[in-house]
Write a protein that holds these residues in place. Structure first.
Motif, mmCIF file in Angstrom:
data_model
loop_
_atom_site.group_PDB
_atom_site.id
_atom_site.type_symbol
_atom_site.label_atom_id
_atom_site.label_comp_id
_atom_site.label_asym_id
_atom_site.label_seq_id
_atom_site.Cartn_x
_atom_site.Cartn_y
_atom_site.Cartn_z
ATOM 1 N N LEU A 24 0.824 -1.198 0.000
ATOM 2 C CA LEU A 24 0.000 0.000 0.000
ATOM 3 C C LEU A 24 0.863 1.256 0.000
ATOM 4 N N PHE A 25 0.482 2.191 -0.845
ATOM 5 C CA PHE A 25 1.042 3.543 -0.886
ATOM 6 C C PHE A 25 2.519 3.569 -1.284
ATOM 7 N N GLU A 26 2.973 2.557 -1.996
ATOM 8 C CA GLU A 26 4.385 2.501 -2.384
ATOM 9 C C GLU A 26 4.726 3.493 -3.480
ATOM 10 N N ARG A 27 3.717 3.956 -4.228
ATOM 11 C CA ARG A 27 4.011 4.832 -5.369
ATOM 12 C C ARG A 27 3.904 6.310 -5.034
ATOM 13 N N GLY A 28 3.533 6.642 -3.826
ATOM 14 C CA GLY A 28 3.519 8.055 -3.492
ATOM 15 C C GLY A 28 2.489 8.443 -2.454
ATOM 16 N N ALA A 134 -4.987 -4.233 -4.874
ATOM 17 C CA ALA A 134 -3.745 -3.844 -4.200
ATOM 18 C C ALA A 134 -2.896 -2.940 -5.087
ATOM 19 N N ARG A 135 -2.875 -3.229 -6.394
ATOM 20 C CA ARG A 135 -2.108 -2.391 -7.316
ATOM 21 C C ARG A 135 -2.663 -0.962 -7.334
ATOM 22 N N ALA A 136 -3.976 -0.833 -7.359
ATOM 23 C CA ALA A 136 -4.588 0.503 -7.365
ATOM 24 C C ALA A 136 -4.223 1.277 -6.104
ATOM 25 N N LEU A 137 -4.181 0.583 -4.971
ATOM 26 C CA LEU A 137 -3.916 1.263 -3.705
ATOM 27 C C LEU A 137 -2.426 1.425 -3.440
ATOM 28 N N GLY A 138 -1.623 1.153 -4.437
ATOM 29 C CA GLY A 138 -0.215 1.495 -4.323
ATOM 30 C C GLY A 138 0.005 2.996 -4.297
ATOM 31 N N ASP A 139 -0.980 3.740 -4.705
ATOM 32 C CA ASP A 139 -0.914 5.204 -4.700
ATOM 33 C C ASP A 139 -1.931 5.728 -3.699
ATOM 34 N N LEU A 140 -1.483 6.513 -2.749
ATOM 35 C CA LEU A 140 -2.387 7.050 -1.731
ATOM 36 C C LEU A 140 -3.494 7.897 -2.355
ATOM 37 N N ARG A 141 -3.234 8.502 -3.517
ATOM 38 C CA ARG A 141 -4.257 9.296 -4.188
ATOM 39 C C ARG A 141 -5.476 8.431 -4.510
ATOM 40 N N GLU A 218 7.337 0.259 3.022
ATOM 41 C CA GLU A 218 8.322 0.809 3.953
ATOM 42 C C GLU A 218 8.455 2.319 3.781
ATOM 43 N N SER A 219 8.375 2.785 2.544
ATOM 44 C CA SER A 219 8.504 4.226 2.303
ATOM 45 C C SER A 219 7.386 5.004 2.988
ATOM 46 N N ALA A 220 6.176 4.441 3.001
ATOM 47 C CA ALA A 220 5.057 5.112 3.673
ATOM 48 C C ALA A 220 5.181 5.008 5.188
ATOM 49 N N LEU A 221 5.623 3.866 5.676
ATOM 50 C CA LEU A 221 5.774 3.691 7.127
ATOM 51 C C LEU A 221 6.847 4.604 7.698
ATOM 52 N N ARG A 223 6.999 7.576 7.033
ATOM 53 C CA ARG A 223 6.360 8.895 7.172
ATOM 54 C C ARG A 223 4.983 8.739 7.839
ATOM 55 N N PRO A 224 4.962 8.233 9.071
ATOM 56 C CA PRO A 224 3.669 7.983 9.728
ATOM 57 C C PRO A 224 2.844 9.247 9.926
ATOM 58 N N ASP A 225 3.495 10.367 10.203
ATOM 59 C CA ASP A 225 2.737 11.603 10.400
ATOM 60 C C ASP A 225 2.053 12.051 9.123
ATOM 61 N N ARG A 226 2.674 11.744 7.986
ATOM 62 C CA ARG A 226 2.041 12.090 6.711
ATOM 63 C C ARG A 226 0.760 11.288 6.515
ATOM 64 N N LEU A 227 0.797 9.990 6.830
ATOM 65 C CA LEU A 227 -0.405 9.171 6.713
ATOM 66 C C LEU A 227 -1.497 9.674 7.648
ATOM 67 N N ARG A 228 -1.113 10.031 8.867
ATOM 68 C CA ARG A 228 -2.114 10.562 9.811
ATOM 69 C C ARG A 228 -2.697 11.877 9.304
ATOM 70 N N ASP A 229 -1.841 12.760 8.815
ATOM 71 C CA ASP A 229 -2.312 14.072 8.350
ATOM 72 C C ASP A 229 -3.279 13.941 7.182
ATOM 73 N N VAL A 230 -3.031 12.982 6.312
ATOM 74 C CA VAL A 230 -3.878 12.818 5.133
ATOM 75 C C VAL A 230 -5.168 12.094 5.469
ATOM 76 N N LEU A 231 -5.113 11.070 6.311
ATOM 77 C CA LEU A 231 -6.245 10.143 6.456
ATOM 78 C C LEU A 231 -7.057 10.302 7.728
ATOM 79 N N ASP A 232 -6.478 10.754 8.809
ATOM 80 C CA ASP A 232 -7.264 10.877 10.047
ATOM 81 C C ASP A 232 -8.279 12.008 9.924
ATOM 82 N N PHE A 233 -9.462 11.796 10.501
ATOM 83 C CA PHE A 233 -10.478 12.860 10.505
ATOM 84 C C PHE A 233 -11.217 12.904 11.845
ATOM 85 N N GLU A 234 -10.505 12.602 12.910
ATOM 86 C CA GLU A 234 -11.104 12.591 14.244
ATOM 87 C C GLU A 234 -11.632 13.968 14.646
ATOM 88 N N ASP A 235 -10.856 15.014 14.400
ATOM 89 C CA ASP A 235 -11.276 16.351 14.826
ATOM 90 C C ASP A 235 -12.567 16.758 14.138
#
Length: 299
Positions: A24-28, A134-141, A218-221, A223-235
């Motif tokens: 997941l998210f290996e392409r960006g 899985a191939r489609a979700l290689g890109d976070l977009r 591994e490249s996405a892991l 940058r954990p804060d980047r994943l949180r900033d993009v995907l979390d919506f708790e607030d």
């Protein structure tokens, strides 16, 4: 580790084997936050009461994504409607002896006992193989576009139903579908009630800290804060003041972790299954009973 947790871990390990080197998210990770994309996602539902599968294009700031909806049971405009979204990787509109979708487990064959209208929705990329998904979700977009599309399809379905009935519209789903329901609440907030099943609003945290991280590149892991900033919506979810949510979590869930996601629901009573993620999703009788009780509370 009890057997509920073991099943979750084994399921993720098996998924990793099936998708092989697809992570997941290996392409960006170059994408705006999910909560910024979702309000601008749009689609149209022609008639949420007409039987059959109906494909729709969802226009988002990230491009156009194909999704689908399927009215399954229409008892009449005086009945409440459940709009249900499947979990990740399911083929929700495939039925039969060897099908295993949550939609089938919850609704198919139980229609006579369900005093509700039922509409299923299908997220983008869920009409293809696991490897293609899985191939489609290689890109976070693509993942952000998929989630935004699901929330927009929820909204279009709700809007069409509101023109045909004054009865409540309840948005529900399991896992990915529950996150989509919560995302709709955070960004649109127009449904009468939300019943997220085995889901929360800390979506980025799921990929960072749960057993699901083993499917993430591994490249996405790194940058954990980047994943949180993009995907979390708790607030944004907590900022909605309406008393309109009836969440269900599983105590031994190793994917949508109970202690992590429960904090999203401050102020709401949280029902708890003494199961894990997989065993909870398979507990169709208990989940169905909970969903119907939540629907009754919406009337």
């Amino acid at each position: 580790m009890n057997h509920h947790e073991f099943v979750d871990v084994a399921a993720i390990r098996l998924s990793g084997l099936l998708t092989r080197d697809r992570k997941l998210f290996e392409r960006g990770l170059d994408v705006p936050p999910l909560v910024d994309v979702t309000p601008d996602a749009e689609t149209t539902v022609e008639n949420a009461t007409t039987a059959g599968q109906h494909a729709v294009d969802v226009d988002t700031p990230l491009g156009t994504f194909e999704a689908a909806y399927m009215p399954w049971q229409w008892r009449g405009p005086e009945y409440p409607t459940v709009v249900y979204h499947h979990g990740s990787g399911e083929h929700p509109f495939e039925f039969g002896r060897f099908a295993s979708s949550s939609f089938q487990g919850l609704f198919v064959g139980h229609e006579a006992d369900l005093p509700v209208n039922i509409v299923g929705v299908r997220a983008p990329f869920h009409d293809r193989s696991q490897r293609e998904y899985a191939r489609a979700l290689g890109d976070l977009r693509n993942f952000v576009g998929m989630c935004a599309s699901s929330a927009a399809l929820f909204e279009a379905t709700r809007a069409d139903l509101a023109e045909r009935s004054d009865a409540p519209v309840v948005l529900s789903g399991v896992s990915l579908g529950g996150f989509a329901a919560n995302l709709h609440r955070a960004c649109f907030g127009t449904a009468d009630r939300y019943v997220p099943l085995l889901a929360g609003a800390a979506l980025g945290e799921l990929f960072v800290s749960s057993v699901y991280r083993h499917l993430v590149s591994e490249s996405a892991l790194r940058r954990p804060d980047r994943l949180r900033d993009v995907l979390d919506f708790e607030d944004q979810f907590r900022a909605v003041a309406a008393d309109d949510c009836a969440p269900l979590l599983a105590r031994y869930d190793r994917i949508v972790e109970y202690d992590v996601q429960r904090s999203c629901y401050e102020g709401f009573p949280v029902a708890v299954l003494e199961k894990g993620h997989v065993t909870g999703a398979l507990a169709a009788d208990a989940v169905r009973a909970y969903l119907l009780e939540a629907v009754r509370e919406s009337e």
